[in-house]
Design a protein around this motif. Sequence first.
Motif, PDB file in Angstrom:
ATOM      1  N   GLU A 161      -7.458 -19.810  37.206  1.00  0.00           N
ATOM      2  CA  GLU A 161      -6.219 -19.745  37.979  1.00  0.00           C
ATOM      3  C   GLU A 161      -6.181 -18.508  38.878  1.00  0.00           C
ATOM      4  N   LYS A 162      -5.741 -18.709  40.108  1.00  0.00           N
ATOM      5  CA  LYS A 162      -5.558 -17.593  41.027  1.00  0.00           C
ATOM      6  C   LYS A 162      -4.124 -17.078  41.020  1.00  0.00           C
ATOM      7  N   GLU A 163      -3.166 -17.981  40.701  1.00  0.00           N
ATOM      8  CA  GLU A 163      -1.749 -17.590  40.687  1.00  0.00           C
ATOM      9  C   GLU A 163      -1.241 -17.611  39.248  1.00  0.00           C
ATOM     10  N   ILE A 164      -0.968 -16.416  38.726  1.00  0.00           N
ATOM     11  CA  ILE A 164      -0.536 -16.277  37.330  1.00  0.00           C
ATOM     12  C   ILE A 164       0.790 -15.516  37.307  1.00  0.00           C
ATOM     13  N   ILE A 165       1.755 -16.080  36.610  1.00  0.00           N
ATOM     14  CA  ILE A 165       3.067 -15.441  36.473  1.00  0.00           C
ATOM     15  C   ILE A 165       3.269 -15.070  35.014  1.00  0.00           C
ATOM     16  N   ASP A 166       3.466 -13.784  34.745  1.00  0.00           N
ATOM     17  CA  ASP A 166       3.780 -13.310  33.397  1.00  0.00           C
ATOM     18  C   ASP A 166       5.291 -13.327  33.240  1.00  0.00           C
ATOM     19  N   GLY A 167       5.792 -14.241  32.408  1.00  0.00           N
ATOM     20  CA  GLY A 167       7.231 -14.380  32.227  1.00  0.00           C
ATOM     21  C   GLY A 167       7.872 -13.306  31.388  1.00  0.00           C
ATOM     22  N   ALA A 168       7.068 -12.446  30.751  1.00  0.00           N
ATOM     23  CA  ALA A 168       7.581 -11.301  29.978  1.00  0.00           C
ATOM     24  C   ALA A 168       8.639 -11.724  28.962  1.00  0.00           C
ATOM     25  N   GLY A 169       8.429 -12.876  28.314  1.00  0.00           N
ATOM     26  CA  GLY A 169       9.341 -13.321  27.259  1.00  0.00           C
ATOM     27  C   GLY A 169      10.600 -14.000  27.754  1.00  0.00           C
ATOM     28  N   ARG A 170      10.698 -14.247  29.056  1.00  0.00           N
ATOM     29  CA  ARG A 170      11.911 -14.874  29.604  1.00  0.00           C
ATOM     30  C   ARG A 170      12.009 -16.348  29.204  1.00  0.00           C
ATOM     31  N   ILE A 171      13.191 -16.937  29.483  1.00  0.00           N
ATOM     32  CA  ILE A 171      13.482 -18.329  29.126  1.00  0.00           C
ATOM     33  C   ILE A 171      13.290 -19.218  30.352  1.00  0.00           C
ATOM     34  N   VAL A 172      12.634 -20.362  30.185  1.00  0.00           N
ATOM     35  CA  VAL A 172      12.416 -21.315  31.272  1.00  0.00           C
ATOM     36  C   VAL A 172      13.161 -22.610  30.972  1.00  0.00           C
ATOM     37  N   LEU A 173      13.934 -23.077  31.955  1.00  0.00           N
ATOM     38  CA  LEU A 173      14.637 -24.354  31.873  1.00  0.00           C
ATOM     39  C   LEU A 173      14.275 -25.205  33.085  1.00  0.00           C
ATOM     40  N   PRO A 174      14.403 -26.525  32.980  1.00  0.00           N
ATOM     41  CA  PRO A 174      14.212 -27.369  34.169  1.00  0.00           C
ATOM     42  C   PRO A 174      15.190 -26.969  35.268  1.00  0.00           C
ATOM     43  N   GLY A 175      14.776 -27.110  36.528  1.00  0.00           N
ATOM     44  CA  GLY A 175      15.685 -26.848  37.642  1.00  0.00           C
ATOM     45  C   GLY A 175      16.861 -27.805  37.594  1.00  0.00           C
ATOM     46  N   PHE A 176      18.042 -27.297  37.897  1.00  0.00           N
ATOM     47  CA  PHE A 176      19.250 -28.121  37.841  1.00  0.00           C
ATOM     48  C   PHE A 176      19.413 -28.943  39.119  1.00  0.00           C
ATOM     49  N   ILE A 177      20.217 -29.988  39.015  1.00  0.00           N
ATOM     50  CA  ILE A 177      20.538 -30.847  40.151  1.00  0.00           C
ATOM     51  C   ILE A 177      22.047 -30.840  40.359  1.00  0.00           C
ATOM     52  N   ASP A 178      22.460 -30.532  41.581  1.00  0.00           N
ATOM     53  CA  ASP A 178      23.875 -30.567  41.947  1.00  0.00           C
ATOM     54  C   ASP A 178      24.112 -31.916  42.613  1.00  0.00           C
ATOM     55  N   ALA A 179      24.851 -32.798  41.929  1.00  0.00           N
ATOM     56  CA  ALA A 179      24.952 -34.198  42.349  1.00  0.00           C
ATOM     57  C   ALA A 179      25.884 -34.421  43.533  1.00  0.00           C
ATOM     58  N   TYR A 180      26.762 -33.448  43.825  1.00  0.00           N
ATOM     59  CA  TYR A 180      27.580 -33.593  45.027  1.00  0.00           C
ATOM     60  C   TYR A 180      28.057 -32.235  45.537  1.00  0.00           C
ATOM     61  N   VAL A 181      27.748 -31.957  46.808  1.00  0.00           N
ATOM     62  CA  VAL A 181      28.197 -30.745  47.495  1.00  0.00           C
ATOM     63  C   VAL A 181      28.768 -31.141  48.844  1.00  0.00           C
ATOM     64  N   ASN A 182      29.936 -30.605  49.175  1.00  0.00           N
ATOM     65  CA  ASN A 182      30.462 -30.726  50.524  1.00  0.00           C
ATOM     66  C   ASN A 182      29.921 -29.543  51.328  1.00  0.00           C
ATOM     67  N   PHE A 183      29.051 -29.822  52.294  1.00  0.00           N
ATOM     68  CA  PHE A 183      28.301 -28.757  52.962  1.00  0.00           C
ATOM     69  C   PHE A 183      29.202 -27.792  53.736  1.00  0.00           C
ATOM     70  N   GLU A 184      30.233 -28.303  54.386  1.00  0.00           N
ATOM     71  CA  GLU A 184      31.097 -27.405  55.165  1.00  0.00           C
ATOM     72  C   GLU A 184      31.807 -26.374  54.298  1.00  0.00           C
ATOM     73  N   SER A 185      31.942 -26.668  52.998  1.00  0.00           N
ATOM     74  CA  SER A 185      32.627 -25.715  52.117  1.00  0.00           C
ATOM     75  C   SER A 185      31.843 -24.418  51.960  1.00  0.00           C
ATOM     76  N   LEU A 186      30.543 -24.433  52.297  1.00  0.00           N
ATOM     77  CA  LEU A 186      29.773 -23.199  52.241  1.00  0.00           C
ATOM     78  C   LEU A 186      30.200 -22.243  53.352  1.00  0.00           C
ATOM     79  N   ILE A 187      30.848 -22.774  54.394  1.00  0.00           N
ATOM     80  CA  ILE A 187      31.432 -21.913  55.422  1.00  0.00           C
ATOM     81  C   ILE A 187      32.868 -21.574  55.057  1.00  0.00           C
ATOM     82  N   PHE A 188      33.640 -22.627  54.731  1.00  0.00           N
ATOM     83  CA  PHE A 188      35.029 -22.433  54.339  1.00  0.00           C
ATOM     84  C   PHE A 188      35.302 -23.201  53.055  1.00  0.00           C
ATOM     85  N   PRO A 189      35.476 -22.495  51.926  1.00  0.00           N
ATOM     86  CA  PRO A 189      35.902 -23.182  50.695  1.00  0.00           C
ATOM     87  C   PRO A 189      37.271 -23.822  50.906  1.00  0.00           C
TER      88      PRO A 189
END
Length: 428
Positions: free
Chosen positions: A47-75
């Motif tokens: 392996e050329k790319e090795i990441i040492d997690g130093a004992g950290r916790i790994v979880l699957p990436g989450f999925i956000d099932a619905y986002v209103n994009f304009e709210s990132l400008i104005f909640p």
Amino acid sequence: MLITNVKIVTNDLETGMIEDGALEINGDEIVDIGKKEDLEKKYLHVEKEIIDGAGRIVLPGFIDAYVNFESLIFPDFGIEEKTGISHEDLKKKIYDVFQNIFNDEVFFTVAEKVAWEGLRHGISCVAGSIERYLHKIEVEKILEAVSNIWPFKFAVGESVQTPEDLQRLLKSGERPKYIPLNSITNFDDHFMSLLRDFAKSIDAFVVILLSDEKREEQEAFAKYGMSNLERLRHLSLLDDKMLIVNARHFTETDLDVMAASGTMAIYCTRQMMTHGSQFPNIDGMMGRSINVSLGTGTIPDLSILMEAQVTFLLRKMLKEGEDFDSIYQTKKMLLENSYRLGTKLFDKPMGKLIPGYVADMAIYDCDCSLGDGKRAILRKLIFDFLRDAKVYMTIVDGKIAYDSGKAYESDLEDRLEEIRRKVISNLR
């Protein structure tokens, strides 16, 4: 890529959690997991790319099932005091201003903000909508450009509210994974059939996002003598590619129809609380095997962990006496439903850290020990992990998409602030 020296929460019943573990990634896929010493013997020398997690916790990436994009400008809330305009009038005025200023450049900035906020919260995929811009925006092209900068998965469509909107979509050449439908009763059977055939031809999800649910239901009975869901079933539109967002007024018959058709419900709990909306009967829906998933909606921090926490705490208040096992299982089911949605959207198995699944994951710094024994671990995952955990790194499709230890130089916030100033100056 070899990720070593980590605690792996695989989200797989048979594998469970691997202490002092490691993962081997090839391309966008997990190809091996196991104990650190075993995988280091197999892969460390190649392996050329090795990441040492130093004992950290790994979880699957989450999925956000619905986002209103304009709210990132104005909640939904927050600038009324700057303008002196009521909330409902403000929403309409902001929408009117966006019609004039929203272009490819603005959408690129908003989509980049969505990706950035998502990755910072361990999210690898966002589904959602933008408002109606008469298909002036090249949605798919811009999302691809953002993903080339920030490895990230998008499923986004422009809202459809009238037959004219649908006709524009059919002529646009766009092939959205999400088709947000803001009305049902505006469309007669002919146009609903056009929508059904188009969605099936491009394998898209139809997302019901009604602006006035009660009015739509009254009009459905007045025009067609049946509820909206019964009409959708009659037109063969209800299936496992149909999603209904933040609906609150389901009848028992509606729930039976949803269960029989595989229709999924999505709830944005914090958004609903902000609006004082009635909290849905999630238990009743899950009891019928209806898939219920979570989104952040118009809440701009894109934290699915927080969304899940609020949902379960509300559920616990509404159903006194629930034990941790019950709350945890509900939480797990809601998140797993999101992974099922992601798997269908992108045609790749998502949501587990085992061989054969897509390499989407987040590595967390967390001072809390998960402890020993089932009850202790469940309690930590439900309460302490949310409070103490911070995303150290997010990996999407086997690529490092976010690294908290890296200094990112970007004018993103300056661009967003310029858009906000332009909108506010046009509100007065």
